[in-house]
Design a protein around this motif. Structure first.
Motif, mmCIF file in Angstrom:
data_model
loop_
_atom_site.group_PDB
_atom_site.id
_atom_site.type_symbol
_atom_site.label_atom_id
_atom_site.label_comp_id
_atom_site.label_asym_id
_atom_site.label_seq_id
_atom_site.Cartn_x
_atom_site.Cartn_y
_atom_site.Cartn_z
ATOM 1 N N UNK A 105 -7.645 44.703 6.953
ATOM 2 C CA UNK A 105 -6.702 45.456 5.763
ATOM 3 C C UNK A 105 -6.406 44.783 4.731
ATOM 4 N N UNK A 106 -6.699 43.543 4.402
ATOM 5 C CA UNK A 106 -6.333 42.617 3.165
ATOM 6 C C UNK A 106 -7.722 42.267 2.666
ATOM 7 N N UNK A 107 -8.889 42.756 3.266
ATOM 8 C CA UNK A 107 -9.916 42.390 2.846
ATOM 9 C C UNK A 107 -10.415 42.555 1.206
ATOM 10 N N UNK A 108 -10.001 43.840 1.038
ATOM 11 C CA UNK A 108 -10.516 44.364 -0.477
ATOM 12 C C UNK A 108 -9.723 43.424 -1.519
ATOM 13 N N UNK B 80 -18.974 32.899 8.200
ATOM 14 C CA UNK B 80 -17.933 32.585 8.724
ATOM 15 C C UNK B 80 -16.882 33.149 7.955
ATOM 16 N N UNK B 81 -16.946 33.011 6.519
ATOM 17 C CA UNK B 81 -15.752 33.576 5.769
ATOM 18 C C UNK B 81 -15.690 35.138 5.454
ATOM 19 N N UNK B 82 -17.069 35.497 5.832
ATOM 20 C CA UNK B 82 -17.353 37.243 5.916
ATOM 21 C C UNK B 82 -16.323 37.707 7.077
ATOM 22 N N UNK B 83 -16.433 36.967 8.108
ATOM 23 C CA UNK B 83 -15.579 37.468 9.404
ATOM 24 C C UNK B 83 -14.043 37.410 9.159
ATOM 25 N N UNK B 84 -13.698 36.773 8.057
ATOM 26 C CA UNK B 84 -12.347 36.711 7.735
ATOM 27 C C UNK B 84 -12.073 38.092 7.043
ATOM 28 N N UNK B 85 -12.965 38.573 6.421
ATOM 29 C CA UNK B 85 -12.725 39.874 5.588
ATOM 30 C C UNK B 85 -13.178 41.111 6.209
ATOM 31 N N UNK B 86 -14.336 41.024 7.019
ATOM 32 C CA UNK B 86 -14.639 42.135 7.680
ATOM 33 C C UNK B 86 -14.586 42.023 9.206
ATOM 34 N N UNK B 87 -14.865 43.503 9.849
ATOM 35 C CA UNK B 87 -14.425 43.530 11.213
ATOM 36 C C UNK B 87 -15.656 43.316 12.099
ATOM 37 N N UNK B 88 -16.696 43.715 11.605
ATOM 38 C CA UNK B 88 -17.936 43.409 12.421
ATOM 39 C C UNK B 88 -19.145 42.774 11.626
ATOM 40 N N UNK B 89 -19.139 41.474 11.669
ATOM 41 C CA UNK B 89 -20.211 40.730 11.179
ATOM 42 C C UNK B 89 -20.845 39.938 12.162
#
Length: 363
Positions: A226-229, A246-255
């Motif tokens: 939701x707040x990724x963008x 690891x940081x990408x998983x905070x932004x995206x659902x499926x990494x």
């Protein structure tokens, strides 16, 4: 593996094609048939056009894995690339073996699944603005607003400190306020006068590009939190900030990490991408697994059925009309033929040719 590049065609060999075919055959959600497109180098309109021609002439599947290694580039071209992939394929996945920065990250927003190798990294989406004093250099658009926030905070702190000192000296509140205001204004006015409001408007408009494109692509990929963008645009202190897995998983659902067949894809294409990404023009690879020697009618002649970019790809029953059906499944490295990509013939209609005229959803 087919190659299309402004620097000339290259081939990575039949052994490599067989390796990728084996990797794509049923492992980690990459079951054949699967189109694989590798993009190395800056994101440009030329790269978008090459991608369109390859899709028009070589598409064999409704699913695609796009492998990206790019320092970034034109956000408008990135949007067109992501839209082209979404318009021509029902399923889009992305793989980042090493780095995919800035406009490359914008393309990733349109993918429903993101694979990242151990060395893979994304980058923030803050738009780069050319500097007036050095045309070849650029700054992050966020730097202007960061500077304004810093000046405002310093001005407020200076006022409070001055006010407190004047009050300690026994001055009345009104007198202390007037003196503190005059002091702070004297310090800050020379700096404030150098701020160009038209430049600020330009920077704000440039930053809104990433927001507008990001919203549209994220709605297609449905992989962004939701707040990724907002975080990608404004939460990071530097344009070169490393967004690892690891940081990408905070932004995206499926990494997912690159394991099994995905890792073999990443390792196989790594050297070619490292070399190709060093140039100032993009290079692309294209391959479908399993290999199919039949020629698709719309790829050779263009039947006008490609959806306008921005629309969803519809299921296609019978993409290829077979006169002499010859499906070649890569069962061994020795049987792997080498397919070379070429620009579509002058009479062909590109999968992206009518995009500018027909697409109504692009901002």
């Amino acid at each position: 593996m087919a190659v299309l590049s402004e620097r000339g065609d290259e081939s990575v060999g039949a052994d490599g094609a067989a390796m990728v075919a084996d990797a794509a055959d049923g492992e980690d959600g990459l079951a054949a048939p699967l189109d694989v497109i590798a993009y190395a180098g800056p994101i440009t309109t030329d790269g978008y056009e090459q991608l369109c021609e390859l899709i028009a002439s070589r598409k064999r599947s409704t699913r695609v894995l796009v492998i990206l290694e790019t320092p970034g580039g034109d956000p408008h071209a990135a949007f067109r690339i992501a839209r082209a992939l979404g318009a021509n394929y029902q399923s889009v996945s992305a793989l980042v073996p090493r780095y995919c920065k800035s406009a490359g990250t914008l393309i990733v927003l349109g993918a429903s699944v993101l694979y990242m190798d151990d060395q893979g990294e994304l980058g923030p989406l803050d738009v780069q603005i050319r500097r007036d004093d050095e045309p070849t250099a650029s700054n992050s658009g966020l730097e202007y607003f960061t500077a304004l926030d810093f000046l405002c905070a310093q001005q407020l702190q200076a006022f409070r400190d001055s006010m407190a000192r004047f009050r300690e000296q026994g001055l009345a509140r009104s007198a202390s306020s007037e003196m503190a205001t005059a002091l702070v204004n004297g310090l800050m006015r020379p700096i404030a006068e150098r701020i160009d409001p038209f430049r600020l408007a330009e920077v704000n408009r440039a930053l809104s590009i990433a927001q507008a494109y990001g919203v549209r692509l994220a709605s297609r990929g449905r992989n962004l939190r939701e707040a990724g963008l907002d975080d990608l645009i404004s939460a990071y202190p530097s344009h070169s900030f490393v967004i690892d897995r690891k940081e990408a998983r905070r932004l995206f659902l499926r990494v997912y990490s690159a394991e099994g067949g995905v890792r073999r894809l990443s390792e196989w294409v790594r050297d070619w991408m490292r070399k190709s990404a060093q140039g100032d023009k993009p290079a692309l690879l294209f391959q479908t697994f399993p290999l199919d020697t039949e020629e698709c009618v719309d790829a050779k002649q263009g039947n006008g059925n490609h959806p306008a970019h921005g629309e969803e790809s519809a299921p296609s029953a019978g993409d290829c009309e077979s006169a002499e059906s010859k499906a070649v499944h890569l069962g061994s490295r020795a049987s792997a033929p080498e397919h070379r990509a070429h620009r579509a013939a002058s009479g062909n209609r590109s999968a992206c040719a009518s995009d500018a005229a027909s697409s109504t959803s692009a901002p």
